[in-house]
Design an enzyme around this catalytic site. Structure first.
Site, PDB file in Angstrom:
ATOM      1  N   LYS A 130     -16.974 -11.898   6.575  1.00 44.88           N
ATOM      2  CA  LYS A 130     -17.924 -11.000   6.016  1.00 44.88           C
ATOM      3  C   LYS A 130     -18.861 -11.368   6.824  1.00 44.88           C
ATOM      4  O   LYS A 130     -19.346 -12.363   7.508  1.00 44.88           O
ATOM      5  CB  LYS A 130     -18.303 -10.697   4.733  1.00 44.88           C
ATOM      6  N   ASP A 170     -19.514  -1.587   6.558  1.00 44.57           N
ATOM      7  CA  ASP A 170     -19.829  -1.581   5.255  1.00 44.57           C
ATOM      8  C   ASP A 170     -21.105  -1.003   4.762  1.00 44.57           C
ATOM      9  O   ASP A 170     -21.350  -0.017   5.412  1.00 44.57           O
ATOM     10  CB  ASP A 170     -19.957  -3.085   4.752  1.00 44.57           C
TER      11      ASP A 170
END
Length: 450
Positions: A130, A170
């Protein structure tokens, strides 16, 4: 943290606390997985050994970098960039980039840790990672966002690649941002490696359904949960928190399946529309105008009302889909949902339900799906985009959605079967954690101590 850890697991968690001080979101994510390991210890004690569990909680690589850029007034702005490459036992690191002022190392590590297990559940050959930045795209011009993305990629490009690490979007990172990032990567490397980023526009190698995938996937998972009780979405009253990409397409799929979404939210409050959320209007307000839900309520004055602040979980519903951000559904929210007769909760965001709220749902016997299972549709479709890029192919919307639906149905089945195998039928948290943990741990053992 309401559960207790097995004595063989407790030292591992204490080590995580000691090595990662102050990273509360990361601690929360690790604790949830470790708390699920208890029923496995008796049959597979090797999974609690230092050789597996301690490595599982330590990222393979953590990258933090400066992102300098010029705003429209010619002033130098400085943000911080992150990429945590957490685990590559199953394949290249895969996970989104988040641009939001709340971003810090703890949040990126919790998201990366969750991503490892989420990706494992898809059955696709992808590891977990991430990244992101504390940059806030809200209120910035397109040119400012482009300059920031170009500066961000100027550092990030050396750490990614289609066989190494494949970022996606995201919160705060949509098709516009991915396009700017991919353009800079292409410019720096002089290579058209379309598989290096997912969530791209269709014209530059993106996949059909990627925009809709997380929201659609969450609803497909919830549909399977309802089906286990002999029910469907038909006639169900539904509340969806958030009003971004995930929420919008969750609302769309619920509506297609016969449910009625009566409320959604943004950072200013929430809107209740007893006639059902008008999806075309919501898309116009949020995706085209980049407006607020108060604008939606003004346009739908006959049936909608806007509530400033407050809690969307006070709105009565049978199905609740938290699709906004981490820890948005607290214990008080669950108490309100239960009092109003909620029948099911499925997460469309990453870890949106607090540990105390999860415990309350489980005590009440209300089916609850953790995000690592129910919102895996986004990364699953990203993996499908990688397949198409690798084969220089492009699939239709219908074919891609069919694959997405099959993957989400499979994830649901894994969760159910694993929970039953370890003696707690209907516990989706245990089912998701143990099914994913087993797959990752087996791969790590096969690869040796690396």
């Amino acid at each position: 943290m309401t559960a207790k850890l097995h004595p063989r697991v407790q030292p591992h968690f204490e080590m995580v606390l000691a090595r990662n001080p102050g990273e509360t979101e990361f601690h929360q994510a690790v604790f949830e997985v470790m708390a699920s390991l208890t029923p496995m210890i008796g049959t597979r004690p090797e999974y609690a050994q230092w050789s597996v569990l301690s490595r599982m909680c330590e990222p393979e690589r953590q990258i933090i970098f400066r992102v300098p850029w010029l705003d429209d007034q010619g002033r130098v702005q400085i943000n911080r960039g992150f990429r945590v490459e957490f685990n590559s036992a199953l394949g290249p690191y895969k996970g989104g980039l988040r641009f939001h002022p709340s971003v810090n190392l703890s949040i990126i590590k919790f998201l990366g840790f969750e991503q490892v297990y989420k990706n494992a559940l898809t059955g696709m050959p992808i590891g977990g990672g991430k990244g992101g930045s504390d940059f806030d795209p809200k209120g910035r011009s397109d040119t400012e966002i482009m300059r920031f993305c170009q500066s961000f990629m100027t550092e990030l490009y050396r750490h990614i690649g289609e066989y190494t690490d494949v970022p996606a979007g995201d919160i705060g990172v949509g098709g516009r941002e991915i396009g700017y990032l991919f353009g800079q990567y292409k410019r720096i490397t002089n290579r058209y490696e379309s598989g290096v980023l997912t969530g791209k526009g269709i014209s530059v190698g993106g996949s059909q359904v990627r925009t809709e995938a997380t929201g659609y996937g969450t609803v497909y998972f919830a549909r399977e949960m309802l089906a286990t009780a002999g029910q469907s979405f038909d006639g169900k009253r539904v509340v969806v928190s958030g009003s971004g990409n995930v929420a919008i397409y969750a609302i769309e799929k619920v509506t297609q399946l016969g449910g009625t979404v009566v409320a959604c939210s943004d950072s200013d409050g929430y809107v209740v529309d007893e006639a059902g959320i008008d999806l075309d209007l919501l898309k116009e307000v949020k995706e085209v105008q980049r407006g607020r839900l108060s604008d939606y309520a003004t346009a739908r004055a006959g049936s909608a009302r806007h509530v400033v602040g407050g809690s969307i979980w006070d709105v009565p519903c049978q199905v609740a889909l938290p699709c906004a951000t981490q820890n948005e559904l607290p214990e008080s929210g669950v108490r309100a949902l239960l009092a109003n007769g909620v029948e099911l909760v499925a997460e469309g965001a990453n870890m949106p339900t607090t540990p105390e709220a999860v415990a309350l749902l489980q005590e009440a016997g209300t089916p609850y799906a953790p995000g690592k299972a129910s919102n895996a549709g986004g990364v699953a479709t990203s993996a499908l985009e990688m397949q198409q890029n690798a084969s220089r192919d492009s699939w239709t919307f219908e074919a891609t959605e069919e694959r997405l639906e099959a993957i989400m149905t499979s994830i649901h089945a894994q969760c159910v079967e694993t929970a039953e195998q370890y003696g707690d039928p209907g516990n989706y948290v245990m089912g998701a954690n143990l099914a994913a943990y087993t797959r990752v741990a087996d791969a790590m053992v096969l690869l040796g101590v690396i």
